[in-house]
Each structure stands twice: as C-alpha cells, then as structure tokens.
Design a protein around this motif. Structure first.
Motif, PDB file in Angstrom:
ATOM      1  N   THR A 342     -39.743  26.841  68.336  1.00 36.46           N
ATOM      2  CA  THR A 342     -40.799  26.080  67.486  1.00 36.46           C
ATOM      3  C   THR A 342     -41.479  27.065  66.622  1.00 36.46           C
ATOM      4  N   GLU A 343     -41.788  28.374  66.853  1.00 31.78           N
ATOM      5  CA  GLU A 343     -42.201  29.285  66.033  1.00 31.78           C
ATOM      6  C   GLU A 343     -41.218  29.670  64.791  1.00 31.78           C
ATOM      7  N   ASN A 483     -50.419   8.418  58.332  1.00 31.97           N
ATOM      8  CA  ASN A 483     -49.565   9.517  58.860  1.00 31.97           C
ATOM      9  C   ASN A 483     -50.192  10.391  60.073  1.00 31.97           C
ATOM     10  N   LEU A 484     -49.608  10.330  61.176  1.00 29.30           N
ATOM     11  CA  LEU A 484     -50.130  11.148  62.482  1.00 29.30           C
ATOM     12  C   LEU A 484     -50.321  12.577  62.326  1.00 29.30           C
ATOM     13  N   GLY A 485     -49.253  13.130  61.451  1.00 28.65           N
ATOM     14  CA  GLY A 485     -49.382  14.623  61.479  1.00 28.65           C
ATOM     15  C   GLY A 485     -50.597  14.894  60.264  1.00 28.65           C
ATOM     16  N   GLN A 486     -50.648  14.132  59.376  1.00 27.83           N
ATOM     17  CA  GLN A 486     -51.669  14.607  58.530  1.00 27.83           C
ATOM     18  C   GLN A 486     -53.121  14.264  59.265  1.00 27.83           C
ATOM     19  N   ARG A 487     -53.240  13.151  59.940  1.00 27.26           N
ATOM     20  CA  ARG A 487     -54.470  12.891  60.695  1.00 27.26           C
ATOM     21  C   ARG A 487     -54.834  14.276  61.788  1.00 27.26           C
ATOM     22  N   ARG A 549     -50.155  22.588  57.703  1.00 25.27           N
ATOM     23  CA  ARG A 549     -50.139  21.962  56.505  1.00 25.27           C
ATOM     24  C   ARG A 549     -48.931  21.584  55.908  1.00 25.27           C
ATOM     25  N   VAL A 550     -47.836  22.326  55.950  1.00 26.55           N
ATOM     26  CA  VAL A 550     -46.592  22.259  55.440  1.00 26.55           C
ATOM     27  C   VAL A 550     -45.785  21.233  56.336  1.00 26.55           C
ATOM     28  N   LEU A 551     -45.768  21.423  57.702  1.00 23.17           N
ATOM     29  CA  LEU A 551     -45.326  20.629  58.663  1.00 23.17           C
ATOM     30  C   LEU A 551     -45.858  19.196  58.549  1.00 23.17           C
ATOM     31  N   ALA A 552     -46.940  19.017  58.415  1.00 21.07           N
ATOM     32  CA  ALA A 552     -47.506  17.665  58.191  1.00 21.07           C
ATOM     33  C   ALA A 552     -46.988  16.841  57.122  1.00 21.07           C
ATOM     34  N   LYS A 566     -45.837  18.344  66.108  1.00 20.18           N
ATOM     35  CA  LYS A 566     -46.476  18.204  67.306  1.00 20.18           C
ATOM     36  C   LYS A 566     -46.216  19.565  68.268  1.00 20.18           C
ATOM     37  N   ARG A 567     -44.971  19.895  68.232  1.00 12.14           N
ATOM     38  CA  ARG A 567     -44.595  21.193  69.230  1.00 12.14           C
ATOM     39  C   ARG A 567     -45.301  22.409  68.531  1.00 12.14           C
ATOM     40  N   TYR A 568     -45.563  22.511  67.419  1.00 11.85           N
ATOM     41  CA  TYR A 568     -46.234  23.803  66.751  1.00 11.85           C
ATOM     42  C   TYR A 568     -47.588  23.628  66.643  1.00 11.85           C
ATOM     43  N   HIS A 569     -48.164  22.497  66.957  1.00  5.56           N
ATOM     44  CA  HIS A 569     -49.699  22.185  66.865  1.00  5.56           C
ATOM     45  C   HIS A 569     -50.138  22.599  68.228  1.00  5.56           C
TER      46      HIS A 569
END
Length: 586
Positions: A342-343, A483-487, A549-552, A566-569
């Motif tokens: 993940t990292e 977008n769930l990632g952005q939220r 930010r990039v992953l979102a 999600k995994r990184y978060h």
C-alpha cells in the motif's frame, strides 16, 4: 520479468496520472512532427514502448549485473582519473546503444527530445535493479541538461553530443571538507586570469561521478563577499583543450557502506582552468536548478529500491512454507505485506504526480531562459507548476527516502536469517538505501525546507491563513463532492490543519494581542526555533496529506482507484494521530 509491461500499476500511471495534455504541447508544437508522430496518442504510445524496452533492460541485464558490481565496485582511480570496471563499462555500452543518455536531450544535439517524465521513470526502473548503475547514468543526463541550460551554444554543440554518445559525463561539485549543508562556507577560490577564464584552487569531497570529465563547480571569486551571495558557478573540464595534461585530478574513490558500483570522489583543483557560468554571485541560484531536479530524481530512485526489495520479499514469502502454508498467508505477515505494498503504490502515485508538474515547470523555465518571456497562458501554467514543484520537492525526497530505508529493513525481516546473508539482494537494497537518504540534502534539511515555506506562507497573512480553516470544514466537502475519496480527504485535511494551527499558535503567537495581525510579529526568532523542533513531524504530516490528495484525485478519475485511497488512509491515520499527540505534549 519486465518492470513496465508486467506492472499494471505503472501502465495505469503512465496513461492516466501524467498530465500529457499540458506536457506534450510544450514539446511538440504541431502534428505531424519531424519525428513522425501524427498525434498525442502516438507520442504516448512511443513512450510506453520505450518504457517496455527499458523495463526489460533493467530487469534483465542491469539486475543480473547488480551483485557483481556491488562486489567489484565501480572501478579504480589511476593517474588522477576514474577508470570504470568491467561491469560499469558494460552498463555504459548498453545505455549508449539504447540511447538512454540522450533520452531528453534536444534532437539538435543528437538526443530523442522526450519529456522529462520518461527519464524519471527510467531512473526508477534502473534503481529497482541497481541504484549504483542508476546513479551513474543520472550524471550523464543531468550534466547534459546543465550544459544546455547554462552554457553558450558553442559549448553545448561541442559537449552534449559526446555525452549522448557515452564518451563524457560529469558531476556537481559542491561539498568541501568541513562544509556540508552550509554552502556559504565554501573556500574553493576562483582567480580571474584576464582572458575570460579563471584558475580554481581547492578541493571537493563526496563528489558522485567526479571523474566523469565535466565539473560544475561552486567557488568564490577573489574579493567576493562571504556567504551564498559570494558564490559563483564554473564549468571545469578534466581534459581542457587549452591545458596540457589533466586540468584537475581525482584524488581517491571513497569506500562506502553501499552503492559500491558508483564513483564517489575527492577532487583536487590546482590552478585548474575554468569558465564562469552566467553572472558572478549567482552560482547557488543556478545550482538550485539541478538540486531540485536531483531531489525529485532521488525520490524516484528510492521508489525503485522500494519496488525491488518489497517485490523480492513478497516472492520469497509466497514460496517459503512454514506451519504447512506459505508465510505470506500467515495473518501477521499477510497484513504486513499488504501495508508495505500500500505504501509503495501510494508513493508511486505521489511521485508520478510530482514529476508531471516538474516536467511542465522545467520545460517552461528553459523557454523563459532562452526566449525571455512566456505567453500569458504559458505564464499561468508555469506559475501553477512552479508552486507544486516547490511544495512537493522536499516532501517526496523526505518521504520516499525515509520509506526506502524503513521498508528495506522490513524486507530483510521477511526473509528472517536469510535476509542477513549477503547472497540475498535485500541486504544490498538496504545498504544502498542510505545513499538516497543522505545525498542531495538529508531528511532533516528537507523537513526544514518544507517548514520554511510553510512559515513564509503563514507570516505573509496570518489572519487569512487561520480564517481559511472554516472553509476547509469537511461539511462543505460533503455538499460539494459526490466522490467518497474527496470527502474523506477533506476530513483529514481539516483535522491536520486544525492541529497544525494549534501548534503554530503555541509556538509563534505574538505576546501582544495587538500584534496578531502583524506578519513581522509572527517571525520572532526564538519562537521560530520552537517550531523548528517539529519540522520532521510537520514534513511527515504534509507528505501523508499530499499523498492522500493525489490518491483522492485518482479515485475521481477511476472508481477502482478508491481501494488504494482507502487502504492508504487506513495506514496513515494512526500515524497522523500520533503526530498530533506529539505536537500536543512537546
């Protein structure tokens, strides 16, 4: 194995994560091009094909040579010169045949003229196989860029084709005995001769590829003021056409704990003929160009090392059977391997996004130097790319290099006792990881750079900085984005800035209430020193937030990318919580 065609993540990144719409028009003004490209898609397809070829080269010949060059070293120093050994000579020959030295060199000098993104990915591939060989190649490509950017056209026409042909390379000569990060202490002197040349006297240490033939040297002209403003940059050739014999000598090649296959030299100048680059006193500013490029490139090197050691460890874990099953299926090992991957994948996304901005920045910066001005549209693009490049440079250097040393340690532990044996490559990856961690500015230097930029931003308008917290409230993101990632990103950003503001207030807040809106009152030296104690944890937090930010953004482009977000978060949320606790109690 192929480091590109066998890697779906890299294929997705090259197609989707690079801002080709902004980059390609900077390199190709119209289609069809003189190279035969009919449209943007053909350019991207060509780069993909090239990355497949270099991916095969790195995974095969370069990797297979890594152990031997680690044992035998880069070569020897003889009669003041560096003499490449068998393995390094083979690498140079292959790189020349592939055109790797000229990947981004303009076609007028015999290169391919490709975007810088292609070179950065090549460096990552090579470092995945062998960081030493990668480093040696980088001092062909970077020196070609410096000659093109800062020397006159006649010098460029004379030297760059030799670099592309693998006949000449070079080095950046900054460090001196007793002078590490404080370049203002440089003692190497430059005395004007009267014919436009200068005589250099002094020595430089820890110079990567110091015997390459060309040296860009920081020195102080006699009578120049102390400090950085008195430093100028010179080009010094070991085989200068006006000098009989060697113009400067390589005194020795250092014995290092890792990266044995790259030269790290001590250079001695004794009345060495050199020529001034640009204006007097601007040497440090010119050097910053290469240092910024180098720091991003070092981040790519670290990513390559991470891919190499984690990939090897995972393959080992899948084959190693204990308790009647592969150890990769044991619960704790499975979790660890998933976290390592993940990292790795998150870092890859951050770095690709960064090299995309850097490519735009450096191309327009070159045009600005050559032409003197940009169009209104180009100026806006340049400004945006400059902001992101400056912001990201210390973060990617810090984060990727720290992660490389940490994850290579974990890779050794996956192998258990075998990881301690030199016959397995994880020990080499780990030893080599300390090079990127230290050169081009240590992690602590990167953290202080990131902190310096943040303090300048806060001090410029403290009231505005603090009031922006309100509009960052995650409630606004839930309304503005589906977008769930952005939220989720918005929530993490809000929590980070809220805690950061508490820390800033604790450290920098002026004593007088009337000074709260006075920018100068926030720059009290003693208070700034208090905040500097937290430089590394601030840098860590900023790195995690930029990666999120990039992953979102990627999850907005492709819903399947949300899983990585999600995994990184999940991975970094406990780390961020620990950072906030540290700010609270220290």
């Amino acid at each position: 194995m192929n480091y590109f065609s066998d890697e779906k993540e890299w294929q997705w990144m090259l197609k989707n994560a690079v801002d080709w719409k902004a980059i390609i028009p900077l390199y190709y003004k119209e289609f069809p091009t003189a190279d035969g490209f009919n449209n943007q898609e053909e350019v991207i397809s060509f780069i993909e094909e090239l990355m497949t070829q270099t991916g095969s080269w790195a995974a095969d010949a370069v990797y297979n040579r890594a152990e031997a060059i680690d044992v035998n070293g880069a070569g020897v120093v003889k009669d003041g010169r560096t003499i490449p050994g068998k393995e390094l000579s083979e690498f140079y020959q292959e790189a020349t045949e592939l055109g790797a030295f000229g990947l981004c060199v303009p076609t007028e000098f015999g290169g391919m003229g490709l975007p810088a993104v292609a070179l950065m990915i090549l460096l990552e591939q090579l470092s995945r196989a062998c960081n030493s060989q990668c480093t040696q190649l980088a001092f062909f490509t970077s020196i070609a860029d410096m000659v093109h950017r800062f020397c006159d056209h006649e010098t460029a026409e004379r030297l760059i084709p030799k670099i592309v042909a693998g006949e000449l390379s070079g080095s950046m000569n900054l460090t001196e005995p007793g002078c590490g990060s404080d370049l203002g202490m440089i003692k190497t002197s430059a005395t004007p001769v009267g014919d436009g040349t200068y005589k250099l006297n002094g020595s430089k240490i820890f110079i990567t590829n110091g015997g390459g033939g060309i040296g860009f040297v920081l020195a102080r002209i006699k009578g120049a003021p102390e400090g950085l403003e008195g430093i100028s940059m010179f080009i010094c050739e070991q085989d200068d056409p006006t000098v009989e014999g060697l113009n400067y000598t390589v005194a020795k090649n250092e014995h290092k704990m890792g990266m044995h296959g790259s030269f790290t030299c001590e250079i001695v100048y004794e009345n060495s003929v050199a020529r001034l680059i640009g204006e007097e006193g601007k040497g440090f500013r010119y050097m910053l160009h290469l240092m910024n490029e180098a720091r991003i490139a070092v981040g790519m090197q670290a990513l390559g090392g991470i891919e190499g050691c984690i990939g090897y460890a995972k393959n080992y874990a899948q084959e190693r059977v204990q308790f009647d099953k592969p150890i990769s299926e044991l619960p704790l090992m499975k979790r660890n391997l998933e976290d390592f991957e993940t990292e790795r994948d998150a870092l890859r996304a951050l770095l690709v996004d960064t090299i995309s901005s850097y490519d735009i920045f450096q191309k327009l910066d070159l045009k600005k130097n050559e032409v003197g001005e940009l169009t209104k549209e180009e100026e806006a693009i340049f400004k945006n790319a400059s902001i992101w490049t400056r912001k990201r440079t210390p973060l990617v250097k810090y984060y990727a290099c720290e992660a490389y040393t940490q994850l290579s340690t974990k890779a050794i532990q996956v192998l258990g006792g075998y990881g301690f044996m030199e016959e397995y490559p994880v020990s080499r990856y780990h030893r080599d990881s300390f090079g990127p961690l230290l050169y081009e500015g240590t992690s602590q230097i990167q953290a202080l750079m990131a902190l310096k930029d943040m303090i300048k931003y806060v001090a410029k308008n403290p009231q505005k900085y603090f009031s922006n917290l309100f509009i960052k409230h995650p409630a606004f993101a839930w309304v503005a984005s589906d977008n769930l990632g952005q939220r989720e990103l918005s929530g993490s950003q809000y929590t980070f800035k809220k805690n950061l503001i508490k820390l800033i207030m604790k450290c920098l807040k002026p004593e007088k209430l009337s000074d709260l809106t006075n920018p100068k009152a926030w720059m009290n030296e003693d208070n700034v020193d208090k905040l500097m104690l937290h430089a590394e944890t601030i840098c860590q937090g900023l790195s995690y937030l930029e990666t999120l930010r990039v992953l979102a953004n990627h999850s907005s482009m492709d819903k399947e990318r949300y899983d990585l977000f999600k995994r990184y978060h999940t991975l970094v949320t406990p780390r961020l919580t620990g950072i906030y606790k540290d700010w609270e109690i220290r």
